[in-house]
Design an enzyme around this catalytic site. Sequence first.
Site, PDB file in Angstrom:
ATOM      1  N   GLU A  96      20.807  38.892  78.499  1.00  0.00           N
ATOM      2  CA  GLU A  96      21.381  39.725  77.534  1.00  0.00           C
ATOM      3  C   GLU A  96      20.550  39.595  76.229  1.00  0.00           C
ATOM      4  O   GLU A  96      20.893  39.064  75.137  1.00  0.00           O
ATOM      5  CB  GLU A  96      22.822  39.338  77.326  1.00  0.00           C
ATOM      6  CG  GLU A  96      23.653  39.828  76.375  1.00  0.00           C
ATOM      7  CD  GLU A  96      24.224  41.332  76.835  1.00  0.00           C
ATOM      8  OE1 GLU A  96      23.668  41.959  77.769  1.00  0.00           O
ATOM      9  OE2 GLU A  96      24.785  41.962  76.263  1.00  0.00           O
ATOM     10  N   ASP A 124      13.464  40.609  91.152  1.00  0.00           N
ATOM     11  CA  ASP A 124      13.489  39.641  90.119  1.00  0.00           C
ATOM     12  C   ASP A 124      12.072  39.113  89.871  1.00  0.00           C
ATOM     13  O   ASP A 124      11.286  39.826  90.352  1.00  0.00           O
ATOM     14  CB  ASP A 124      14.524  38.493  90.668  1.00  0.00           C
ATOM     15  CG  ASP A 124      15.199  37.655  89.397  1.00  0.00           C
ATOM     16  OD1 ASP A 124      14.312  37.061  88.636  1.00  0.00           O
ATOM     17  OD2 ASP A 124      16.322  37.645  89.312  1.00  0.00           O
ATOM     18  N   GLU A 156      32.834  49.768  83.232  1.00  0.00           N
ATOM     19  CA  GLU A 156      32.708  50.337  82.038  1.00  0.00           C
ATOM     20  C   GLU A 156      31.729  51.349  82.111  1.00  0.00           C
ATOM     21  O   GLU A 156      30.427  50.761  82.130  1.00  0.00           O
ATOM     22  CB  GLU A 156      32.751  49.640  80.849  1.00  0.00           C
ATOM     23  CG  GLU A 156      33.763  48.997  80.303  1.00  0.00           C
ATOM     24  CD  GLU A 156      33.732  47.750  79.157  1.00  0.00           C
ATOM     25  OE1 GLU A 156      34.911  47.593  78.585  1.00  0.00           O
ATOM     26  OE2 GLU A 156      32.869  47.087  79.121  1.00  0.00           O
ATOM     27  N   VAL A 163      19.233  42.086  83.701  1.00  0.00           N
ATOM     28  CA  VAL A 163      18.373  40.835  83.431  1.00  0.00           C
ATOM     29  C   VAL A 163      19.020  40.243  82.157  1.00  0.00           C
ATOM     30  O   VAL A 163      20.235  40.716  81.622  1.00  0.00           O
ATOM     31  CB  VAL A 163      16.932  41.439  83.029  1.00  0.00           C
ATOM     32  CG1 VAL A 163      16.384  42.034  84.072  1.00  0.00           C
ATOM     33  CG2 VAL A 163      17.034  42.318  81.767  1.00  0.00           C
ATOM     34  N   ASN A 170      35.333  43.168  76.592  1.00  0.00           N
ATOM     35  CA  ASN A 170      34.864  42.100  75.961  1.00  0.00           C
ATOM     36  C   ASN A 170      35.312  41.874  74.622  1.00  0.00           C
ATOM     37  O   ASN A 170      35.437  40.838  74.424  1.00  0.00           O
ATOM     38  CB  ASN A 170      33.316  41.999  76.133  1.00  0.00           C
ATOM     39  CG  ASN A 170      32.673  41.333  77.326  1.00  0.00           C
ATOM     40  OD1 ASN A 170      33.435  40.533  77.819  1.00  0.00           O
ATOM     41  ND2 ASN A 170      31.366  41.647  77.588  1.00  0.00           N
ATOM     42  N   SER A 184      26.519  43.342  78.522  1.00  0.00           N
ATOM     43  CA  SER A 184      28.010  43.151  78.255  1.00  0.00           C
ATOM     44  C   SER A 184      28.152  43.670  76.703  1.00  0.00           C
ATOM     45  O   SER A 184      29.403  43.609  76.442  1.00  0.00           O
ATOM     46  CB  SER A 184      27.887  41.624  78.066  1.00  0.00           C
ATOM     47  OG  SER A 184      27.621  40.861  79.192  1.00  0.00           O
ATOM     48  N   HIS A 234      28.821  48.806  83.131  1.00  0.00           N
ATOM     49  CA  HIS A 234      29.169  47.342  82.915  1.00  0.00           C
ATOM     50  C   HIS A 234      30.111  46.767  83.994  1.00  0.00           C
ATOM     51  O   HIS A 234      31.368  47.291  84.160  1.00  0.00           O
ATOM     52  CB  HIS A 234      29.551  47.073  81.630  1.00  0.00           C
ATOM     53  CG  HIS A 234      30.225  45.892  81.171  1.00  0.00           C
ATOM     54  ND1 HIS A 234      31.044  45.368  80.307  1.00  0.00           N
ATOM     55  CD2 HIS A 234      29.426  44.435  81.665  1.00  0.00           C
ATOM     56  CE1 HIS A 234      31.165  44.055  80.347  1.00  0.00           C
ATOM     57  NE2 HIS A 234      30.095  43.613  80.834  1.00  0.00           N
ATOM     58  N   MET A 274      24.894  38.269  88.281  1.00  0.00           N
ATOM     59  CA  MET A 274      25.556  39.531  88.572  1.00  0.00           C
ATOM     60  C   MET A 274      24.898  40.396  89.610  1.00  0.00           C
ATOM     61  O   MET A 274      25.404  40.914  90.428  1.00  0.00           O
ATOM     62  CB  MET A 274      25.629  40.150  87.224  1.00  0.00           C
ATOM     63  CG  MET A 274      26.603  39.774  86.352  1.00  0.00           C
ATOM     64  SD  MET A 274      28.162  39.389  86.654  1.00  0.00           S
ATOM     65  CE  MET A 274      28.503  41.223  86.808  1.00  0.00           C
ATOM     66  N   LYS A 295      15.469  43.629  77.793  1.00  0.00           N
ATOM     67  CA  LYS A 295      15.953  44.910  78.455  1.00  0.00           C
ATOM     68  C   LYS A 295      14.975  46.147  78.185  1.00  0.00           C
ATOM     69  O   LYS A 295      14.958  46.756  78.867  1.00  0.00           O
ATOM     70  CB  LYS A 295      17.371  45.167  77.913  1.00  0.00           C
ATOM     71  CG  LYS A 295      18.389  43.993  77.967  1.00  0.00           C
ATOM     72  CD  LYS A 295      19.440  44.585  78.558  1.00  0.00           C
ATOM     73  CE  LYS A 295      20.710  43.492  78.993  1.00  0.00           C
ATOM     74  NZ  LYS A 295      21.077  43.235  80.122  1.00  0.00           N
TER      75      LYS A 295
END
Length: 291
Positions: free
Chosen positions: A100, A33, A160, A98, A198, A127, A148, A14, A105
């Site tokens: 899920e 990163d 979102e 990063v 989702n 997500s 999102h 993403m 996070k």
Amino acid sequence: MFVFKAAVVGAGTMGGEIAQVIAASGIPVVLKDVDQKFVDAGIDKAREVTERANAKLVSKEKLSADQASIATEEVLGRIGGTLTYDDFGDVDFVIEAVPEKMEIKQAVFSDLDAWTPGHAILASNTSGLSITEIADATSRPDKVVGFHFFWPASFMRLIEVIEGEETSPETAQAAANFAQQIKKMPVRCAECPGFVVNRILMSTASEIWRYQDETGIDVKEIDAAIQGAGLAPMGPFHLSDMTGLDTSLKVAKDMQDAYGDRFYVHNTMEELVAAGNLGQKTGKGFYEHGN
Ligand SMILES: NC(=O)c1ccc[n+]([C@@H]2O[C@H](COP(=O)([O-])OP(=O)(O)OC[C@H]3O[C@@H](n4cnc5c(N)ncnc54)[C@H](O)[C@@H]3O)[C@@H](O)[C@H]2O)c1
């Protein structure tokens, strides 16, 4: 609030495209990163997407080939790859992308809280994880919000905007404004596992995954039938490969934990992830991918 400079943390499936979307809207963006090879891959992805978009304009005779290559370099020139937070001191809006996992996070949000100016909005591309819990890792939960995107981020228009328990109305509004600044369509939603999209997508996918496990029908046959019927641009197994099987599996498990057995976790997907075959990003999943 107008965003003069943004940042993206995580340059994976993403992050690279999210940075591209921001840069293509004229806003400088830092892309961070943990390893240079991931930063480089994210920037390569941003280049590929930009070149493709500009090639289309050339074919429509809206740009000459020279103008297209200048335009591509302008977009790429706005993306600064990095392995540190040194360039985060003047950012207005950060998007975390990063893996899920709540602990990763929260560690990133704690770092962001320390390295970004007090006014900066800290957004998560999660997500389905709790924005409230992510925000607990910061001293500014009012400025933490869900943001999102959908894969592929350069193409899908929806974002979102998710409000955690302490997200202020100003932050939610600023996030919705930023979505428009980068030419996307925000939809505001309250916090619940899977948010809106989702929850719908995974409940439909669950039935297909369940059916495949029960019958053993070739996943390629199912994908071809769904695509051939014009129900979706690609079938659910191909889509999971493209978005990353580790991410798809984590989201499926989170949905099952939250809502019970009406959400399903696909057996073969679990086996593929356990074997390190994560789809397009590792070259193998339900399909073979030439990387
Ligand atoms: N893949 C999708 O289709 C999709 C769609 C919407 C939202 N999301 C969400 O976006 C987030 C990222 O997903 P992805 O598919 O891009 O994952 P990914 O695994 O492809 O990429 C994650 C990147 O984060 C990097 N990273 C890990 N720890 C880091 C740190 N401390 N600092 C900086 N970078 C770090 C990794 O090296 C990797 O390059 C997840 O929360 C996921 O649920 C994914």
